[in-house]
Motif scaffolding. Structure first.
Motif, PDB file in Angstrom:
ATOM      1  N   ILE A 104       0.845  -1.176   0.024  1.00  0.00           N
ATOM      2  CA  ILE A 104      -0.106  -0.108   0.006  1.00  0.00           C
ATOM      3  C   ILE A 104       0.989   1.048   0.073  1.00  0.00           C
ATOM      4  N   TYR A 105       1.975   1.042   0.843  1.00  0.00           N
ATOM      5  CA  TYR A 105       2.777   2.399   0.834  1.00  0.00           C
ATOM      6  C   TYR A 105       3.765   2.592  -0.382  1.00  0.00           C
ATOM      7  N   TRP A 182      -6.539  -5.859   8.662  1.00  0.00           N
ATOM      8  CA  TRP A 182      -6.600  -5.137  10.037  1.00  0.00           C
ATOM      9  C   TRP A 182      -5.470  -5.271  10.971  1.00  0.00           C
ATOM     10  N   ILE A 185      -2.913  -2.339   9.635  1.00  0.00           N
ATOM     11  CA  ILE A 185      -3.145  -0.835   9.826  1.00  0.00           C
ATOM     12  C   ILE A 185      -2.000  -0.287  10.779  1.00  0.00           C
ATOM     13  N   ILE A 186      -1.368  -1.224  11.816  1.00  0.00           N
ATOM     14  CA  ILE A 186      -0.556  -0.815  12.584  1.00  0.00           C
ATOM     15  C   ILE A 186       0.918  -0.389  11.671  1.00  0.00           C
ATOM     16  N   ILE A 188       1.127   0.303   8.665  1.00  0.00           N
ATOM     17  CA  ILE A 188       0.908   1.346   7.730  1.00  0.00           C
ATOM     18  C   ILE A 188       1.095   2.900   8.707  1.00  0.00           C
ATOM     19  N   ALA A 189       0.807   2.926   9.985  1.00  0.00           N
ATOM     20  CA  ALA A 189       0.990   3.834  10.674  1.00  0.00           C
ATOM     21  C   ALA A 189       2.325   3.910  10.965  1.00  0.00           C
ATOM     22  N   ALA A 190       3.053   2.954  11.196  1.00  0.00           N
ATOM     23  CA  ALA A 190       4.519   2.880  11.510  1.00  0.00           C
ATOM     24  C   ALA A 190       5.369   3.586   9.978  1.00  0.00           C
ATOM     25  N   MET A 192       4.307   5.675   7.982  1.00  0.00           N
ATOM     26  CA  MET A 192       3.869   7.137   7.919  1.00  0.00           C
ATOM     27  C   MET A 192       5.136   7.702   8.715  1.00  0.00           C
ATOM     28  N   GLY A 193       5.786   7.138   9.446  1.00  0.00           N
ATOM     29  CA  GLY A 193       6.679   7.836  10.351  1.00  0.00           C
ATOM     30  C   GLY A 193       8.071   7.887   9.616  1.00  0.00           C
ATOM     31  N   ILE A 194       8.245   7.236   8.414  1.00  0.00           N
ATOM     32  CA  ILE A 194       9.802   7.321   7.707  1.00  0.00           C
ATOM     33  C   ILE A 194       9.895   8.673   7.167  1.00  0.00           C
ATOM     34  N   VAL A 224       8.533  -1.872  15.460  1.00  0.00           N
ATOM     35  CA  VAL A 224       6.948  -2.283  15.550  1.00  0.00           C
ATOM     36  C   VAL A 224       6.781  -3.713  15.314  1.00  0.00           C
TER      37      VAL A 224
END
Lengths: 307, 306, 525
Positions: A104-105, A182, A185-186, A188-190, A192-194, A224
């Motif tokens: 996704i990223y 599901w 998600i966690i 993907i959240a991680a 986003m911090g790159i 993570v």
């Protein structure tokens, strides 16, 4: 002399973090009441619990409940099935979730990316009752879509849901199917911090996409991943009660019965709460060993450990 | 979300490097994976959707049902659910549980996760241990039930969320995100004389929107779907939340002695079951795109520079 | 930006701390001369329809007439959830005053001293006792000589039957089978000779699913007519000279061999191991199989029969006699007296609530209580026809009819007043004409016909000791593995397996069961 300074240092440190401890006060009180009082009540694992006598008044019986569990007829099989499912889900679903998050990223097609991101987690909301209906429609030996196709191609229909060879795969795959989005998600959240400037630097150095993932993306979300794996190991003997309970039936008991379903049938439905609690503690001991051991490994390799 | 698009373009145009064959194969595989996944996920979702719109006089098997044309759909299942005497009441209770639950969970989890993320804190190891032990040792239903009864929470809505207001799993995940925030930021604030609470509020929280939203979502979904605790702890009929109603519908035929009547008029029970899943998932599903807004790349960097 | 966060945090803090006291106003028992609070956990008639509304007229009447403040809790719709909820409350000594409970659970609660004996209640409730309780029901919840639960009449006895597709038989020129051999032939024809003439191989002979209970162990209720042909119907043989577990009898092997043949030849719907109740009921409405055991109302009540009627206007199920086995035995299955037990907690008796509970139950059995709880308010939820039977016709607001979705909420307690009397049966099973085929149908006539067939008396076989979870699993898993072929069904294998079963506690279970049955005079001649 050195000892004194160490002590003084500690006191100074504590003093310096005064406001931190203040922040901790409410969560700490919460932990004591809502997490440690139940653990204290957990002493019924060693008692013959009588409701009228209460937790403290009931009679001690030592390790009786633990013995009942460990000596039970299906103990080895229960343990094997439980570990099979939880490790199966760990090595199968978790990498899939990570791959999904990275895909996704990395995808260059915004429409596809957004659609997947929005839809992938939805199956999480379908309860296992509904999922069973879907699996039946797909896999039923009589009129399932898959078996209809097999018959059309001249094959012999397979009883996926009541066959001991197929059943474990059904459990692991349907879990991945339902929970992959599901769990992603966690991650993907991680992701986003790159820091994007890392990618630009990599590009300048001529790294291709594979190398980018290998050397930047994955290492960035490693902390993570490590935490998630460690925490999953801590509850390794929870293999997904709701799923198994809904999917299993008598012909597949030998590969489907897990510790939690056993406890449910043996303990909760027969007023043996001491036994149920004892099994909980047993699971905890195994989980604790795994979590401590793997935490040590992580530390040795310089990772971000749990504690 | 716009930011991503522009930045993405920039990656290939501003730095004048042509994508290699490896890049192409990578992109192809990524899109193939996503495409296949979309297909696989669409099947259960679509079959549940068509099932929920299935009319009572539907003839045919499940496969044919999946290709039922929208103009033959019937909304009777949804009408029956909305007309159910308990639906709105249960929905209201669930909303109360959701708001109370997420608020108290975040209020308890954020400070704890933050404190645990401070590497220099004396006693941190013991605190971590304190948090992990109850996570690993799950003593089960009765010890907690006894506590809930003894402190008088029984038959009150908070009984559904207070005993599970801190999930150790969520807390430690949040901790690891907090740990990822560069230490210099926190230190500089501390040197400026900021207290820990101020550091948390002014430095950590603004940089952690994505993870706080995510953990909030995790909590929200778990409270919203919490059937078991609601069944155990809530007695009054007026307090029953949506998962109880949903379970009663899903399990309906298992128990019903008087099979001669239907609680939902003309709608077929299979459609009711499918529809009830969607009706109950709507609020959570609606929340996710909103949360996705905070999932913008390089959040951290932007904040540091700004 | 920062300000926003402060506002946000403050709001969250307010909400969460504000929410605590908001919900925590507990209602303690009222003052001495106020109405007495009685907590009732009841099994709803149609749980998913929702509980009686807070302004239900029944609450006021009960308060006014009996000075009782009735607090209702609907038990979960599924049995194991009910068990968990009740046992958790029991573990905390927090049982409600009056509650519905399964006998298995009650067996565990009595030794804990949490449940009060009810023997003295019968004479305090003459009206109710006359219609609701007899010798059998008083014995049903007896432990150590005392009755610990009021066993109210539950499901109607012998309300299931063996049904066969008459139209399929006619299409193929066959007659209703009377022996196991003929049954086999018919099942084969139903499977392979395209009985519905649609040119597809999509039908099967027999349809079933695993529906297991204490007295109908694996393969469960739906296959009892097959076991009955071999004389091994039900978990227990309840005749005095051969009492014991049926599985230990040599005939059980023959029944297994027959079942295995059905499975191997594919003349039983192969989905039967995967079906749950809903799937099974959907399947016969789709015309998937031609022989089944089904309940009278699940088969013939208007809303249940309607989809079949629409799918197959020419379709017709007839109730058949159970087929005879090699030794001339035949039975639809074992029957017991179905009960719904209500127990009173020891705590309620300590609080002096026992007499009030008796008063409440007695009132429920009065004409006023019976009609109010059973059908609602006359003229609003029902009207009476010429014979005094409540009907749903001619109401000002048809939505409120007792059989409609809204009206059902005010009759959720009807299981506490019904005793399967004639009025109830007429009201529950009205005659009707089917929509498509214009057939005259009546679930009551179906019931009456089903009851005339051959059944095996096994009253009390649901009271016998139950095996522990491991033994139960061994039993069920073993039998199903013999059917699926995971174990090969030969005499030797069967006997080895039986020996293991006995060793694991099967013999002990058998002996305890027989002893219990003898002690309580449950065996038949």
């Amino acid at each position: 002399m050195a000892e004194r300074t160490a002590k003084q240092q500690l006191l100074r440190d504590i003093k310096r973090h005064k406001s931190v401890y203040a922040l901790l006060a409410i969560p700490l009180i919460y932990y004591i009441i809502f997490k440690y009082v139940p653990i204290f009540n957990g002493q019924i694992a060693f008692k013959k619990y009588m409701a009228l006598d209460g937790v403290l008044g009931s009679q001690w019986i030592g390790f009786e409940h633990f013995k009942t569990f460990i000596n039970s007829y299906y103990f080895v099989e229960l343990l094997r099935n439980t570990l099979m499912y939880s490790f199966g889900k760990l090595v199968f679903s978790l990498p899939l979730a990570i791959i999904l998050a990275i895909a996704i990223y990395e995808s260059n097609r915004p429409i596809l990316r957004k659609t997947v991101q929005t839809l992938a987690y939805l199956p999480h909301f379908l309860s296992w009752v509904i999922m069973y209906g879907i699996l039946l429609a797909l896999l039923a030996p009589g009129d399932g879509i898959v078996n209809d196709t097999i018959k059309l191609l001249g094959g012999k229909p397979i009883d996926f849901l009541t066959n001991t060879d197929a059943f474990p795969w059904i459990v692991i795959l349907s879990d991945a199917w339902k929970e992959m989005g599901w769990s992603a998600i966690i991650f993907i959240a991680a992701l986003m911090g790159i820091d994007p400037s890392l990618f630009e630097a990599a590009l300048v150095e001529g790294a291709n996409s594979w190398q980018r993932v290998r050397y930047i993306t994955l290492p960035s979300i490693r902390p993570v991943i490590v935490i998630v794996v460690l925490l999953r190991l801590g509850t390794i003997l929870d293999a997904g009660f709701n799923q198994i309970f809904m999917l299993y039936s008598t012909p597949v008991y030998s590969v489907a019965d897990i510790i939690d379903t056993w406890v449910y049938r043996q303990g909760l439905l027969e007023f043996q709460f001491g036994l149920a609690t004892a099994v909980g503690l047993f699971k905890g001991v195994i989980g604790m060993f795994l979590i401590l051991g793997s935490n040590r490994l992580v530390k040795r390799f310089g990772g971000n450990s749990l504690f | 979300m716009k930011k991503i698009g522009t930045r993405r373009k920039g990656r290939f145009t501003s730095v004048a490097i042509r994508p290699t064959a490896a890049d192409h194969s990578f992109n192809f595989l990524v899109d193939l994976f996503l495409g296949l996944l979309l297909l696989i996920i669409a099947i259960p979702l679509w079959s549940t959707i068509t099932l929920s719109f299935r009319p009572n006089d539907y003839i045919g098997n499940n496969l044919e049902g999946m290709f039922l044309m929208p103009w033959k759909w019937s909304t009777s299942a949804y009408e029956a659910l909305l007309g159910n005497a308990g639906f709105l009441l249960a929905f209201g209770n669930s909303v109360k549980i959701l708001i109370g639950g997420v608020a108290s969970a975040l209020l308890l989890t954020i400070p704890l996760a933050y404190v645990l993320s401070i590497p220099t804190l004396p006693g941190r190891r013991y605190l971590n241990m304190l948090v992990i032990v109850p996570y690993v040792f799950n003593v089960g239903m009765i010890p907690t039930y006894l506590l809930v009864t003894n402190i008088g929470l029984i038959d009150k809505l908070p009984a559904v969320y207070i005993p599970v207001a801190i999930s150790t799993y969520n807390c430690l995940i949040m901790r690891s995100f907090f740990e990822g925030i560069p230490n210099e930021l926190k230190e500089s604030a501390r040197i400026d004389g900021a207290s820990e609470i101020q550091v948390l509020l002014r430095i950590i929280l603004p940089l952690s929107k994505a993870i706080i939203m995510t953990i909030g979502l995790f909590y929200g979904v778990s409270f919203w779907n919490n059937f078991f605790h609601a069944m155990l702890y809530l007695n009054s009929n007026a307090l029953q939340p949506l998962p109880i109603l949903l379970r009663n519908i899903l399990m309906a035929s298992g128990m019903n002695e008087y099979v001669e009547v239907s609680a939902f008029g003309d709608a077929p029970i299979a459609a009711i079951k499918a529809a009830s899943v969607f009706m109950s998932a709507i609020p959570m599903v609606a929340a996710y795109p909103f949360i996705q807004k905070y999932f913008t790349k390089g959040t951290l960097l932007g904040s540091v520079k700004g | 930006m920062k300000k926003q966060y402060f506002v946000c945090i403050a709001l969250i803090a307010l909400l969460s701390f504000g929410s605590l006291p908001l919900f925590s106003q507990g209602t303690k028992d009222a003052a001495v001369d106020g109405p007495m609070t009685i907590d009732l956990w009841y099994g709803a008639a149609v749980t998913e329809a929702g509980p009686p509304p807070a302004d239900w007229v029944g609450f006021d009447i009960i308060k006014e007439k009996l000075n009782i403040d009735l607090k209702l809790t609907t038990l979960p719709s599924n049995e194991s959830d009910q068990d968990v909820k009740i046992q958790a409350a029991a573990a905390a000594n927090n049982l409600p005053d009056l509650f519905m409970v399964r006998r298995d659970v009650l067996t565990r609660l009595v030794p804990q001293g949490l449940v009060a004996p009810v023997d003295d209640l019968y004479e305090k409730m003459p009206t109710r006792t006359a219609t609701h309780y007899n010798e059998v029901s008083r014995n049903h919840a007896k432990f150590g000589g005392k009755s610990y639960g009021l066993a109210d009449p539950g499901s109607i006895v012998k309300n299931e039957g063996l049904l066969i597709r008459k139209d399929w038989l006619d299409n193929l020129g066959l007659s209703v089978p009377t022996t196991t051999d003929e049954l086999l032939a018919v099942m084969r024809a139903f499977t392979f000779d395209d009985p519905d003439g649609n040119g597809k191989h999509d039908t099967y002979g027999y349809g079933a699913f695993q529906e297991v209970n204490n007295y109908e162990a694996w393969p469960g209720r739906r296959l009892q007519p097959i076991l009955g042909a071999f004389g091994v119907e039900g978990t227990w043989d309840m005749t005095s000279d051969s009492a014991g577990l049926n599985i230990l009898k040599p005939e059980f092997y023959d029944a297994m061999a027959y079942l295995k043949k059905m499975a191997d030849e594919g003349i039983i719907d192969p989905n039967w191991l995967a079906y749950k109740k809903d799937d099974f009921r959907a399947a016969w409405k789709q015309g998937r199989f031609g022989i089944m055991r089904e309940q009278n109302a699940a088969f013939a009540a208007q809303s249940n029969y309607a989809p079949f009627d629409k799918n197959f206007p020419d379709g017709e199920w007839v109730i058949m006699d159970p087929v005879e086995g090699p030794k001339g035995h035949a039975s639809i299955g074992p029957y017991t007296a179905g009960f719904r037990i209500y127990a009173i907690s020891a705590k309620a008796v300590e609080e002096g609530k026992k007499d009030k509970i008796a008063e409440l139950l007695e009132w429920m059995a009065s004409d006023e209580g019976y009609f109010l709880l059973g059908w609602g308010v006359e003229g609003v939820n029902y009207t009476k026809d010429a014979n005094g039977v409540p009907v749903a016709n001619g109401l000002p607001n048809p939505d409120l009819a007792f059989s409609g979705p809204v009206g059902q909420t005010v009759t959720q307690l009807r299981n506490m007043v019904f005793y399967n009397g004639d009025i109830e049966l007429y009201a529950r099973y009205p005659k009707y004409t089917t929509a498509t085929s214009k057939k005259e149908m009546s679930a009551l006539e179906v019931l009456r016909k089903m009851q005339t067939k051959e059944w095996t008396p096994a009253v009390g076989s649901d009271m016998l000791p139950i095996p522990n979870a491991d033994l139960k699993r061994f039993y069920e898993q073993g039998l199903s593995e013999f059917i699926t072929g995971k174990r090969t069904l030969t005499r030797t294998n069967w006997n080895t397996w039986l020996a293991e079963f006995k060793k694991l506690g099967g013999q002990d279970w058998n002996d305890k069961g027989v002893a219990f049955a003898k002690e309580n005079n449950l065996l038949n001649e």
